[in-house]
Design a protein around this motif. Sequence first.
Motif, PDB file in Angstrom:
ATOM      1  N   PRO A  28      14.366  -0.055  -0.846  1.00  0.00           N
ATOM      2  CA  PRO A  28      14.853   1.036  -1.710  1.00  0.00           C
ATOM      3  C   PRO A  28      14.277   2.399  -1.310  1.00  0.00           C
ATOM      4  CG  PRO A  28      13.952  -0.777  -3.003  1.00  0.00           C
ATOM      5  CD  PRO A  28      13.598  -1.052  -1.585  1.00  0.00           C
ATOM      6  N   PHE A  29      13.104   2.387  -0.670  1.00  0.00           N
ATOM      7  CA  PHE A  29      12.419   3.656  -0.384  1.00  0.00           C
ATOM      8  C   PHE A  29      12.713   4.200   0.997  1.00  0.00           C
ATOM      9  CE2 PHE A  29       9.554   0.467   1.251  1.00  0.00           C
ATOM     10  CZ  PHE A  29       9.477  -0.482   0.231  1.00  0.00           C
ATOM     11  N   THR A  30      13.495   3.485   1.805  1.00  0.00           N
ATOM     12  CA  THR A  30      13.862   4.015   3.122  1.00  0.00           C
ATOM     13  C   THR A  30      15.364   3.885   3.326  1.00  0.00           C
ATOM     14  OG1 THR A  30      13.209   1.866   4.024  1.00  0.00           O
ATOM     15  CG2 THR A  30      11.673   3.700   4.355  1.00  0.00           C
TER      16      THR A  30
ATOM     17  N   TYR B 145      -1.297  -7.618  -3.550  1.00  0.00           N
ATOM     18  CA  TYR B 145      -1.217  -8.860  -4.335  1.00  0.00           C
ATOM     19  C   TYR B 145       0.233  -9.209  -4.670  1.00  0.00           C
ATOM     20  CZ  TYR B 145      -6.105  -7.626  -5.014  1.00  0.00           C
ATOM     21  OH  TYR B 145      -7.414  -7.281  -4.805  1.00  0.00           O
ATOM     22  N   ARG B 146       0.588 -10.469  -4.504  1.00  0.00           N
ATOM     23  CA  ARG B 146       1.905 -10.932  -4.947  1.00  0.00           C
ATOM     24  C   ARG B 146       1.762 -12.330  -5.517  1.00  0.00           C
ATOM     25  NH1 ARG B 146       5.776  -8.511  -0.052  1.00  0.00           N
ATOM     26  NH2 ARG B 146       4.710  -6.479  -0.068  1.00  0.00           N
ATOM     27  N   ASN B 147       2.492 -12.550  -6.593  1.00  0.00           N
ATOM     28  CA  ASN B 147       2.376 -13.830  -7.292  1.00  0.00           C
ATOM     29  C   ASN B 147       3.170 -14.912  -6.567  1.00  0.00           C
ATOM     30  OD1 ASN B 147       1.963 -15.826  -9.119  1.00  0.00           O
ATOM     31  ND2 ASN B 147       2.891 -14.769 -10.861  1.00  0.00           N
TER      32      ASN B 147
ATOM     33  N   LEU C 233       7.240  -6.221  11.179  1.00  0.00           N
ATOM     34  CA  LEU C 233       7.106  -5.140  10.194  1.00  0.00           C
ATOM     35  C   LEU C 233       8.440  -4.648   9.662  1.00  0.00           C
ATOM     36  CD1 LEU C 233       7.849  -2.258  11.807  1.00  0.00           C
ATOM     37  CD2 LEU C 233       5.539  -2.548  12.676  1.00  0.00           C
ATOM     38  N   GLY C 234       8.364  -3.950   8.513  1.00  0.00           N
ATOM     39  CA  GLY C 234       9.519  -3.275   7.947  1.00  0.00           C
ATOM     40  C   GLY C 234       9.332  -1.779   8.116  1.00  0.00           C
ATOM     41  N   CYS C 235      10.449  -1.074   8.241  1.00  0.00           N
ATOM     42  CA  CYS C 235      10.320   0.366   8.488  1.00  0.00           C
ATOM     43  C   CYS C 235      11.622   1.087   8.120  1.00  0.00           C
ATOM     44  CB  CYS C 235       9.990   0.628   9.955  1.00  0.00           C
ATOM     45  SG  CYS C 235      11.203  -0.058  11.097  1.00  0.00           S
ATOM     46  N   GLY C 236      11.605   2.398   8.234  1.00  0.00           N
ATOM     47  CA  GLY C 236      12.817   3.167   7.965  1.00  0.00           C
ATOM     48  C   GLY C 236      12.506   4.638   7.777  1.00  0.00           C
ATOM     49  N   MET C 237      13.577   5.413   7.575  1.00  0.00           N
ATOM     50  CA  MET C 237      13.415   6.840   7.297  1.00  0.00           C
ATOM     51  C   MET C 237      13.214   7.011   5.791  1.00  0.00           C
ATOM     52  SD  MET C 237      13.615   7.905  10.320  1.00  0.00           S
ATOM     53  CE  MET C 237      13.514   9.671  10.048  1.00  0.00           C
TER      54      MET C 237
ATOM     55  N   VAL D  83      -1.152  -2.779   6.585  1.00  0.00           N
ATOM     56  CA  VAL D  83      -1.324  -1.398   7.041  1.00  0.00           C
ATOM     57  C   VAL D  83       0.062  -0.773   6.961  1.00  0.00           C
ATOM     58  CG1 VAL D  83      -1.854   0.169   8.938  1.00  0.00           C
ATOM     59  CG2 VAL D  83      -3.253  -1.862   8.595  1.00  0.00           C
ATOM     60  N   GLU D  84       0.193   0.264   6.181  1.00  0.00           N
ATOM     61  CA  GLU D  84       1.453   1.001   6.165  1.00  0.00           C
ATOM     62  C   GLU D  84       1.220   2.352   6.827  1.00  0.00           C
ATOM     63  OE1 GLU D  84       3.922  -1.042   2.580  1.00  0.00           O
ATOM     64  OE2 GLU D  84       3.541   1.089   2.428  1.00  0.00           O
ATOM     65  N   GLY D  85       2.313   2.976   7.230  1.00  0.00           N
ATOM     66  CA  GLY D  85       2.184   4.271   7.882  1.00  0.00           C
ATOM     67  C   GLY D  85       3.238   5.230   7.355  1.00  0.00           C
TER      68      GLY D  85
ATOM     69  N   THR E 104       0.833  -1.215   0.000  1.00  0.00           N
ATOM     70  CA  THR E 104       0.000   0.000   0.000  1.00  0.00           C
ATOM     71  C   THR E 104       0.866   1.263   0.000  1.00  0.00           C
ATOM     72  OG1 THR E 104      -0.255  -0.017   2.410  1.00  0.00           O
ATOM     73  CG2 THR E 104      -1.960  -1.121   1.136  1.00  0.00           C
ATOM     74  N   SER E 105       2.149   1.118  -0.311  1.00  0.00           N
ATOM     75  CA  SER E 105       3.021   2.303  -0.405  1.00  0.00           C
ATOM     76  C   SER E 105       2.548   3.250  -1.510  1.00  0.00           C
ATOM     77  CB  SER E 105       4.464   1.882  -0.681  1.00  0.00           C
ATOM     78  OG  SER E 105       4.898   0.947   0.268  1.00  0.00           O
ATOM     79  N   ASN E 106       1.786   2.714  -2.471  1.00  0.00           N
ATOM     80  CA  ASN E 106       1.257   3.606  -3.518  1.00  0.00           C
ATOM     81  C   ASN E 106       0.416   4.731  -2.912  1.00  0.00           C
ATOM     82  OD1 ASN E 106      -0.829   1.780  -2.794  1.00  0.00           O
ATOM     83  ND2 ASN E 106      -1.863   2.106  -4.762  1.00  0.00           N
TER      84      ASN E 106
END
Length: 335
Positions: A243-245, A187-189, A275-279, A203-205, A163-165
């Motif tokens: 890649p995004f954090t 969704y993931r294949n 969970l995964g997280c970062g700046m 749930v992303e934040g 849901t990062s989109n």
Amino acid sequence: AYKEEIAALQPNGAASLEEYRIRFLGTKGIVKALFAEMKNVPADRKKEFGAILNDFKVFAEERYDSWKAALSGAEESGAASDTDLTLPGDPLPLGSRHPISLVRNEILSIFRRLGFSVSEGPEIEDDWHNFSALNLPENHPARDMQDTFYLNQNPDWLLRTHTSNVQIREMQKGKLPIRIVTPGRVYRNETISARAHCFFHQVEGLYIDEHVSFADLKQTLYFFVQELFGRDVKIRFRPSYFPFTEPSAEMDISCLLCNGKGCNVCKHTGWVEILGCGMVHPQVLENCGIDSNKYTGFAFGMGIERITMLKYQINDLRLFSENDVRFLQQFTSSL
Ligand code: PHE
């Protein structure tokens, strides 16, 4: 004598009730006729007679009312006159909320209390919002971390893999600060098994403001798991890569099933990753038109299924989508 006749009557069915009404209570009925006799009663006995007649009238009317009520009750239940109106009614079956919904609502309510608002976005997404804007340009090897369903008609479209989109869409709006949680299906294949499915829920934040630090990230997530799992839960962060954090981390919680002693859920390590997280990577901010010299932020993402499995000790992910009522009926919380 009429009173005795009425008492002995057992009208059954609407027709005999109507017969009764006409004979006693109708405009040419017995009650009316008796009242007409009043004029023949000597003046000194009028009072006594009137009382008796009134008493009779009330008696006859009450009989009518109660027979009528009994009759309509019997009609509704489809029986004639032998219906037992004292039997308890049939219970109405009540539905229950899906466990994924329960846990999603609980997660959202914790973050709402911290001032986050809920934001949602499309499940069919274009490549840019799902990947490129998140610092995953075409041919970036990290795209392989998430096996993607592309749409046949247009390979630029896909089913979102996270849901990062929604985070990207929110940043593009340009209204700062941002403090959102983004629930939704992704969704993931992947081959369907007890631990993986081709769709699941996240749930992303995202929190972006001036001076947001990694300490804010840690304290927010620590508060979150304490609210969700209880005060005794411990957390640890392991360095990771997204890649995004930058920097990125994965967060583990102490295993609640064995209390660190070792069990199958934590594979005898005492810890489970949740969970995964970062700046938020400065490049991601810039991609969305946010000044990365002025603003910083943190992001995190978790799978609801996984957290639900931990919370309710469910050992097979497939149970969530099989709709077996014996499974679903066990969740009775009203959240
Ligand atoms: N988008 C990541 C995933 O789906 C989760 C994540 C979100 C990680 C935000 C770090 C920061 O796996």
